[in-house]
Design a protein around this motif. Sequence first.
Motif, PDB file in Angstrom:
ATOM      1  N   ARG A   1       0.777  -1.160   0.013  1.00 35.22           N
ATOM      2  CA  ARG A   1      -0.069  -0.026  -0.105  1.00 35.22           C
ATOM      3  C   ARG A   1       0.881   1.436  -0.017  1.00 35.22           C
ATOM      4  NH1 ARG A   1      -3.411  -3.668   2.625  1.00 35.22           N
ATOM      5  NH2 ARG A   1      -5.678  -3.531   1.794  1.00 35.22           N
ATOM      6  N   SER A   2       1.971   1.192   0.046  1.00 36.10           N
ATOM      7  CA  SER A   2       2.957   2.412  -0.002  1.00 36.10           C
ATOM      8  C   SER A   2       3.236   2.839  -1.317  1.00 36.10           C
ATOM      9  CB  SER A   2       4.177   1.863   0.719  1.00 36.10           C
ATOM     10  OG  SER A   2       5.118   1.027  -0.100  1.00 36.10           O
ATOM     11  N   PRO A   3       3.297   4.137  -1.661  1.00 33.84           N
ATOM     12  CA  PRO A   3       3.451   4.658  -3.149  1.00 33.84           C
ATOM     13  C   PRO A   3       4.562   4.107  -3.718  1.00 33.84           C
ATOM     14  CG  PRO A   3       3.083   6.270  -1.343  1.00 33.84           C
ATOM     15  CD  PRO A   3       3.456   4.985  -0.478  1.00 33.84           C
ATOM     16  N   GLY A   4       4.296   3.621  -4.985  1.00 34.97           N
ATOM     17  CA  GLY A   4       5.176   3.030  -5.852  1.00 34.97           C
ATOM     18  C   GLY A   4       5.667   1.506  -5.732  1.00 34.97           C
ATOM     19  N   ARG A   5       5.269   1.092  -4.641  1.00 31.92           N
ATOM     20  CA  ARG A   5       5.655  -0.413  -4.335  1.00 31.92           C
ATOM     21  C   ARG A   5       5.003  -1.407  -5.138  1.00 31.92           C
ATOM     22  NH1 ARG A   5       9.723  -3.426  -4.043  1.00 31.92           N
ATOM     23  NH2 ARG A   5       9.413  -5.357  -3.150  1.00 31.92           N
ATOM     24  N   VAL A   6       3.920  -1.214  -5.495  1.00 30.87           N
ATOM     25  CA  VAL A   6       2.982  -2.123  -6.366  1.00 30.87           C
ATOM     26  C   VAL A   6       3.664  -2.071  -7.756  1.00 30.87           C
ATOM     27  CG1 VAL A   6       0.593  -2.699  -7.737  1.00 30.87           C
ATOM     28  CG2 VAL A   6       0.764  -2.069  -5.446  1.00 30.87           C
ATOM     29  N   LYS A   7       4.220  -1.272  -8.362  1.00 27.56           N
ATOM     30  CA  LYS A   7       4.956  -1.300  -9.775  1.00 27.56           C
ATOM     31  C   LYS A   7       6.244  -2.073  -9.610  1.00 27.56           C
ATOM     32  CE  LYS A   7       2.063   2.300 -11.816  1.00 27.56           C
ATOM     33  NZ  LYS A   7       2.140   3.669 -12.811  1.00 27.56           N
ATOM     34  N   ASN A   8       7.017  -1.487  -8.819  1.00 29.85           N
ATOM     35  CA  ASN A   8       8.209  -2.150  -8.455  1.00 29.85           C
ATOM     36  C   ASN A   8       8.260  -3.382  -8.168  1.00 29.85           C
ATOM     37  OD1 ASN A   8       9.552   0.562  -8.804  1.00 29.85           O
ATOM     38  ND2 ASN A   8       9.462   0.986  -6.630  1.00 29.85           N
ATOM     39  N   THR A   9       7.205  -4.216  -7.447  1.00 31.67           N
ATOM     40  CA  THR A   9       7.113  -5.240  -7.045  1.00 31.67           C
ATOM     41  C   THR A   9       6.843  -6.236  -8.496  1.00 31.67           C
ATOM     42  OG1 THR A   9       6.086  -5.217  -4.904  1.00 31.67           O
ATOM     43  CG2 THR A   9       5.582  -7.086  -6.125  1.00 31.67           C
ATOM     44  N   LEU A  10       6.069  -5.588  -9.301  1.00 33.25           N
ATOM     45  CA  LEU A  10       5.662  -6.234 -10.725  1.00 33.25           C
ATOM     46  C   LEU A  10       6.943  -6.554 -11.409  1.00 33.25           C
ATOM     47  CD1 LEU A  10       3.353  -7.534 -12.320  1.00 33.25           C
ATOM     48  CD2 LEU A  10       3.180  -5.113 -13.503  1.00 33.25           C
ATOM     49  N   LYS A  11       7.867  -5.331 -11.610  1.00 28.33           N
ATOM     50  CA  LYS A  11       8.902  -5.354 -12.211  1.00 28.33           C
ATOM     51  C   LYS A  11      10.000  -6.311 -11.572  1.00 28.33           C
ATOM     52  CE  LYS A  11      12.925  -2.226 -13.277  1.00 28.33           C
ATOM     53  NZ  LYS A  11      13.765  -2.790 -12.792  1.00 28.33           N
ATOM     54  N   GLU A  12       9.899  -6.599 -10.467  1.00 33.22           N
ATOM     55  CA  GLU A  12      10.822  -7.647  -9.708  1.00 33.22           C
ATOM     56  C   GLU A  12      10.405  -8.884  -9.989  1.00 33.22           C
ATOM     57  OE1 GLU A  12      10.837  -6.096  -5.713  1.00 33.22           O
ATOM     58  OE2 GLU A  12      11.558  -4.341  -6.166  1.00 33.22           O
ATOM     59  N   HIS A  13       9.172  -9.239 -10.094  1.00 27.45           N
ATOM     60  CA  HIS A  13       8.675 -10.489 -10.330  1.00 27.45           C
ATOM     61  C   HIS A  13       8.809 -10.862 -11.874  1.00 27.45           C
ATOM     62  CE1 HIS A  13       6.482 -10.326  -6.613  1.00 27.45           C
ATOM     63  NE2 HIS A  13       6.635 -11.645  -6.606  1.00 27.45           N
ATOM     64  N   LYS A  14       8.991  -9.933 -12.603  1.00 24.19           N
ATOM     65  CA  LYS A  14       9.088  -9.923 -14.037  1.00 24.19           C
ATOM     66  C   LYS A  14      10.570 -10.562 -14.323  1.00 24.19           C
ATOM     67  CE  LYS A  14       8.170  -9.796 -18.668  1.00 24.19           C
ATOM     68  NZ  LYS A  14       9.364 -10.106 -19.279  1.00 24.19           N
ATOM     69  N   GLU A  15      11.541  -9.811 -13.635  1.00 25.48           N
ATOM     70  CA  GLU A  15      12.869 -10.266 -13.493  1.00 25.48           C
ATOM     71  C   GLU A  15      13.174 -11.762 -12.918  1.00 25.48           C
ATOM     72  OE1 GLU A  15      14.833  -7.448 -11.086  1.00 25.48           O
ATOM     73  OE2 GLU A  15      14.626  -5.733 -12.723  1.00 25.48           O
ATOM     74  N   ILE A  16      12.532 -12.143 -12.157  1.00 23.22           N
ATOM     75  CA  ILE A  16      12.594 -13.426 -11.529  1.00 23.22           C
ATOM     76  C   ILE A  16      11.846 -14.615 -12.737  1.00 23.22           C
ATOM     77  CG2 ILE A  16      11.677 -15.055  -9.838  1.00 23.22           C
ATOM     78  CD1 ILE A  16      11.395 -12.728  -7.831  1.00 23.22           C
ATOM     79  N   LEU A  17      10.878 -13.929 -13.284  1.00 24.42           N
ATOM     80  CA  LEU A  17      10.147 -14.976 -14.216  1.00 24.42           C
ATOM     81  C   LEU A  17      11.181 -15.073 -15.466  1.00 24.42           C
ATOM     82  CD1 LEU A  17       7.931 -16.488 -15.733  1.00 24.42           C
ATOM     83  CD2 LEU A  17       6.955 -14.329 -16.247  1.00 24.42           C
ATOM     84  N   ASP A  18      11.628 -14.079 -15.914  1.00 24.89           N
ATOM     85  CA  ASP A  18      12.596 -13.840 -17.159  1.00 24.89           C
ATOM     86  C   ASP A  18      13.602 -14.978 -17.007  1.00 24.89           C
ATOM     87  OD1 ASP A  18      10.917 -12.350 -18.492  1.00 24.89           O
ATOM     88  OD2 ASP A  18      12.281 -10.620 -18.241  1.00 24.89           O
ATOM     89  N   ALA A  19      14.338 -14.977 -15.648  1.00 24.03           N
ATOM     90  CA  ALA A  19      15.346 -15.984 -15.378  1.00 24.03           C
ATOM     91  C   ALA A  19      15.033 -17.428 -15.394  1.00 24.03           C
ATOM     92  CB  ALA A  19      15.981 -15.421 -14.135  1.00 24.03           C
TER      93      ALA A  19
END
Length: 229
Positions: free
Chosen positions: A179-197
Motif C-alpha cells: 500500500r506504500s506509494p510506488g511499491r506495487v509497480k516495483n513489485t511487478l517489475k521484480e517478479h518479471k525479472e524473476i520470471l525471465d530468469a
Amino acid sequence: MENLFHEKKVNKSLTSMIFEKIREDILIGKYPSGEKIVEAKLAEEFGVSRTPVREALKQLELDGLVDNIPNRGVIVKGISSQDVEDIYTIRISIEAIAVKWAIAVKWAIDRMNDNDLQKLKDIYELMEFYTFKNDIDKIAELNTKFHETIYNATKSRYMEHVLKDFQYFMKTTRYRSLRSPGRVKNTLKEHKEILDAFIEKNKEEASKAIINHINNSRENARRTRVKTR
C-alpha cells in the motif's frame, strides 16, 4: 458471520481450519497486537463448539502468535519488527538456495517442468492485470502463489514446508508494504525479472533477482514501519 466450516475440507480437521482462519486474521491485521481473543465469541462466530476453538488457540500459542496470560486470557502477539527482520534474512538464504544450487541438489530451475513454468507465467499475467486495477488484496494473494509455485518446483517437501511458513508470517508486512506509494509497480517489475530468469533457466540471474526482490521488500517494510509508529 457466515459459517466458514459448513463444508469440511478434505483431510482437514475442524480445529485445523479454525487455526488457519484465526492465524490468517492475525497476520493480515484483523486482530492487532495486544488485542484479547475471546474463545466464546469465536465459537459463536464460527458456529462451532468451544472445544476446537480452544485447541486452535493452543496451536497459535505454540506458533508464538498469541499468549495465554493468567487472569487476562488469550492476547495477540502478532509479528514484531525483529521477527520481520529475522524472517527476511532467513528467507533470503533459503530461497536463494532453492534456485541457485541446482548443480548440488537439483532443485527449482532444474526440476521445474513446463506446467510449473506456465503456471508462473499465468500468475505473473494476473499480477499485471491487478496491478493496473491497483487491487492490493489480489496482488498480495498472487504474490504468495508466485513464490509458492517456485517452492513447489523444488520437489522438496521439506523446503516447500519451510518457505510456505515464511509466506504465512509475512502477510502483515506484505499488505502494508504494497500500500506504500510506488511499491506495487516495483513489485511487478521484480517478479518479471524473476520470471525471465526462470524462462531462460539462468540460475545465477534467478538467484540475484529473488535476493533483490526480498531485499527491496525488506527495505520497504522498514520504511512503512517507521511511518506507522
